[in-house]
Design an enzyme around this catalytic site. Structure first.
Site, short mmCIF file in Angstrom:
data_model
loop_
_atom_site.label_atom_id
_atom_site.label_comp_id
_atom_site.label_asym_id
_atom_site.label_seq_id
_atom_site.Cartn_x
_atom_site.Cartn_y
_atom_site.Cartn_z
N ASP A 252 0.82 -1.22 0.00
CA ASP A 252 0.00 0.00 0.00
C ASP A 252 0.85 1.27 0.00
O ASP A 252 0.64 2.17 0.82
CB ASP A 252 -0.93 0.02 1.22
CG ASP A 252 -1.66 -1.29 1.45
OD1 ASP A 252 -2.13 -1.88 0.47
OD2 ASP A 252 -1.76 -1.71 2.62
N GLU B 1 -11.56 -0.04 -3.17
CA GLU B 1 -10.70 0.49 -2.11
C GLU B 1 -9.52 1.22 -2.75
O GLU B 1 -9.49 1.43 -3.96
CB GLU B 1 -10.21 -0.64 -1.18
CG GLU B 1 -9.35 -1.68 -1.88
CD GLU B 1 -8.97 -2.84 -0.97
OE1 GLU B 1 -9.42 -2.88 0.20
OE2 GLU B 1 -8.22 -3.73 -1.44
#
Length: 327
Positions: A12, A228
């Site tokens: 991420d 997301e």
């Protein structure tokens, strides 16, 4: 493409240019005995490291500045420090992070530092009115700051269909709207206060339109709907909102003339990688544009043990993002 960081598991990646260096703010994956499930319990992270480098091409060493924030130092957190992001404004650096509170509900917190590498000191409570996961901060040219966020299934975004302050636990788990006429749930955005630590107004839902119809993307269009991994960047006067489609494993983007939309779907920026999740950031560094992302090369496909990578991306004359350099 070799992993950018290999001595620990990272994912991420949120990349920013601060003080002339490239800083990376990733999640820090760790080994766990928790079995894989659609709620994401196996992603059991407890701290954040900050990394930096002075060059991507030619490559220079990536420096690990060590632990910048730990879950045990945040009073409201119970577990799961998921994907973070960082911002700079008026001499201070801000780290935004999601985590489950003591009631097992995801909130978003903020921590502050004097240096881009931290250490970061967290506020004792989450941002008022925050929920879900994957915060992405964006400071516009005029100094206006925004926080984008949201994630389906384990990220709990689908639990807020009745309103920002109405958590519906019956929607917990791997579920989302579907069926004829259902519109995909959009990511969320809120303007930040001048001190970057609270929302300045009501949380809004971003609209992503299908270019062929001008209507919001359908809930069953899993190849294009938001799942997301929100990210915002600006190139010229155009705003680019990019995101993951989750269970179809694409990174996509949409564009708008406004940071709050509506956005129009523009295409894919990354095809599926090894591993279930895909999450990214886009940043201009030393005159070129870079896509930071992750896969599971080092762990040979273990979805919760990931590694950060980077590749160059390109634009055509109309501002469309290209995965390959045009001839």
């Amino acid at each position: 493409m070799a992993p950018l960081i290999s001595h620990i598991y990272t994912a991420d990646p949120s990349a920013h240019v601060f003080e002339g260096k490239l800083y990376i703010y990733p999640s820090h994956d760790r080994e766990t005995d928790i079995q894989f499930n659609d709620n994401g319990d196996q992603y059991d992270m407890v701290d954040y490291h900050v990394f930096s480098t002075t060059s991507l091409d030619p490559p220079e060493p990536v420096v690990d500045h060590g632990v910048a924030l730990k879950a045990e130092d945040v009073p409201w957190v119970s577990k799961q420090l998921w994907a973070p992001d960082a911002a700079y404004k008026e001499g201070k650096y801000y780290l935004y992070f999601p985590a489950r509170d003591k009631h097992d509900i995801f909130r978003i917190g903020v921590a502050v530092a004097d240096r881009p590498e931290g250490p970061f000191v967290p506020d004792p409570e989450p941002i008022r009115g925050s929920y879900s996961i994957d915060p992405a901060s964006f400071v516009d040219d005029d100094g206006s700051a925004y926080l984008y966020f949201g994630g389906l299934w384990g990220g709990q975004l689908q639990c807020y269909q009745k309103g920002n302050d109405q958590f519906d636990a019956t929607w917990l788990g791997a579920q989302e709207p579907s069926g004829q006429g259902a519109v995909a749930l959009g990511p969320r955005v809120a303007r930040l206060t001048d001190d970057m630590r609270q929302f300045a107004g009501e949380v809004q839902e971003l609209t992503i339109l299908a270019p062929e119809t001008g209507e919001p993307i359908a809930a069953d269009d899993h190849d294009r709907r938001f799942f997301e991994a929100a990210w915002m960047h600006k190139r010229g006067s155009l705003y680019y909102f990019s995101y993951s489609t989750g269970d179809t494993h694409y990174l996509c983007y949409a564009t708008s003339a406004s940071p709050t939309g509506p956005f129009t779907y523009g295409g894919r920026i990354l095809e599926p990688v090894l591993g279930w999740t895909t999450h990214h950031s886009i940043v201009e560094f030393q005159g070129r544009w870079w896509l930071f992302h992750h896969d599971c090369e080092i762990s040979k496909g273990v979805s919760h043990l990931r590694n950060v990578k980077v590749k160059e991306i390109f634009y055509d004359d109309d501002g469309k993002i290209l995965q390959v350099k045009p001839e």
